[in-house]
Design a protein around this motif. Structure first.
Motif, PDB file in Angstrom:
ATOM      1  N   LEU A  28       0.841  -1.192   0.000  1.00  0.00           N
ATOM      2  CA  LEU A  28       0.000   0.000   0.000  1.00  0.00           C
ATOM      3  C   LEU A  28       0.878   1.245   0.000  1.00  0.00           C
ATOM      4  O   LEU A  28       1.814   1.346   0.790  1.00  0.00           O
ATOM      5  CB  LEU A  28      -0.888   0.028   1.245  1.00  0.00           C
ATOM      6  CG  LEU A  28      -1.727  -1.219   1.531  1.00  0.00           C
ATOM      7  CD1 LEU A  28      -2.277  -1.167   2.956  1.00  0.00           C
ATOM      8  CD2 LEU A  28      -2.857  -1.343   0.523  1.00  0.00           C
ATOM      9  N   VAL A  39      -9.370   3.089  -2.578  1.00  0.00           N
ATOM     10  CA  VAL A  39      -8.180   2.305  -2.885  1.00  0.00           C
ATOM     11  C   VAL A  39      -8.091   2.108  -4.399  1.00  0.00           C
ATOM     12  O   VAL A  39      -8.966   1.490  -5.007  1.00  0.00           O
ATOM     13  CB  VAL A  39      -8.223   0.934  -2.179  1.00  0.00           C
ATOM     14  CG1 VAL A  39      -6.987   0.109  -2.536  1.00  0.00           C
ATOM     15  CG2 VAL A  39      -8.335   1.119  -0.666  1.00  0.00           C
ATOM     16  N   CYS A  97      -2.708   0.641  -4.438  1.00  0.00           N
ATOM     17  CA  CYS A  97      -2.542  -0.737  -3.971  1.00  0.00           C
ATOM     18  C   CYS A  97      -2.179  -1.656  -5.131  1.00  0.00           C
ATOM     19  O   CYS A  97      -2.968  -1.838  -6.065  1.00  0.00           O
ATOM     20  CB  CYS A  97      -3.833  -1.218  -3.304  1.00  0.00           C
ATOM     21  SG  CYS A  97      -3.751  -2.883  -2.620  1.00  0.00           S
TER      22      CYS A  97
END
Length: 292
Positions: A158, A186, A235
């Motif tokens: 991440l 994300v 991500c």
């Protein structure tokens, strides 16, 4: 084209060219067997599929063009560079019976950039002989294409903007780890296994978060969206994140879902995967590391 990196000995598992269990698919002897280097051979069988490539005069490889360090097209040099590009040249050198340097000089690999979501189609349509493009080996993908042994193992990570990862503050909106991602946006790549792996990880570890996934078609696009603040987290596999790391960003310590990259070929292309496995085994045997 960056120069190949030759290092003696193997690095830690996260930075190895090869995972610990990989070996040749040919009749070669694995490293550590006690056989002298002079006796070690890595031969490939010339099948009809390989002969077709040799007759053509060059290998066609699907690669990434937006992953610095792995597969990247350098606009200044107008050439592809990165560890996966080097791996393709080593493979071509084996198929054409020349050295790595000769494979580069003679341009024995023609590269075609591929998208994550289209790699299977590129192989099935015959656009490329191989795909070497941060391609994680999974059981589902094995139903569609053939994979070599893994040449690199890493994990998903991440990345956030540093103003979201300030450990010196107690403000709740700061993102320090995966547990802070409830209702956060994300960014992930289309066609990847990232979302599935992410959800499995938080379920297995009973992490009470509900992230909002946003899908993009390129890593550069995710990077731009993170810079603009339209998403909270980038991500993807850690080696890819490192290619987009800068002073305004931080890769968090969280790691999940081990990723084994493999060379892929269309099914029923006799001998192509065996040749790839032979090259992977030979590089490992000789201590040649492409992904330090």
């Amino acid at each position: 084209m960056k120069l190949r990196k030759t290092l003696l000995g193997l690095f830690a598992a996260a930075s190895l060219l090869l995972c610990a269990g990989c070996g040749a698919a040919s009749d070669s002897t694995p490293a550590g067997s006690g056989v002298d280097a002079e006796e070690q051979t890595f031969e490939i069988k010339t099948t009809a599929a390989i002969q077709d490539i040799v007759d053509r005069g060059y290998l066609i490889v699907g690669c990434k063009d937006d992953v610095p360090g792995l597969g990247y097209y350098n606009e200044e040099t107008q050439a592809y560079e990165g560890g996966e590009i080097d791996l393709a040249y080593y493979l071509a050198a084996k198929l054409f019976g020349v050295s790595y340097d000769e494979a580069v000089e003679q341009q024995l690999v023609h590269f075609i950039p591929v998208q994550t979501h289209s790699r299977e189609k590129n192989l099935q349509d015959g656009d490329v002989d191989y795909v070497i493009a941060t391609y994680t080996i999974t059981d589902e993908r094995k139903k569609v294409v053939d994979f070599s042994n893994s040449y690199y193992t890493n994990a998903i990570g991440l990345m956030v903007n540093t103003n979201s990862a300030d450990n010196s503050t107690l403000r709740e909106e700061r993102i320090r780890s995966i547990v802070d991602l409830d209702n956060k946006y994300v960014g992930i790549i289309s066609g990847s296994t990232t979302r599935e792996d992410f959800l499995k990880y938080i379920d297995r570890n009973a992490i009470p978060i509900h992230p909002k996934f946003v899908t993009y078609s390129s890593y550069a696009e995710i990077s731009d969206e993170l810079a603009a603040g339209h998403i909270d987290v980038f991500c993807v596999d850690v080696p890819i994140l490192k290619g987009y790391l800068n002073n305004d960003r931080k890769i968090l310590n969280d790691r999940f879902a081990s990723q084994d990259y493999g060379i892929a070929a269309a099914k029923d292309n006799d001998g192509l995967i065996d040749a790839a496995n032979t090259v992977i085994a030979e590089l490992r045997y000789n201590g040649i590391v492409l992904f330090p």
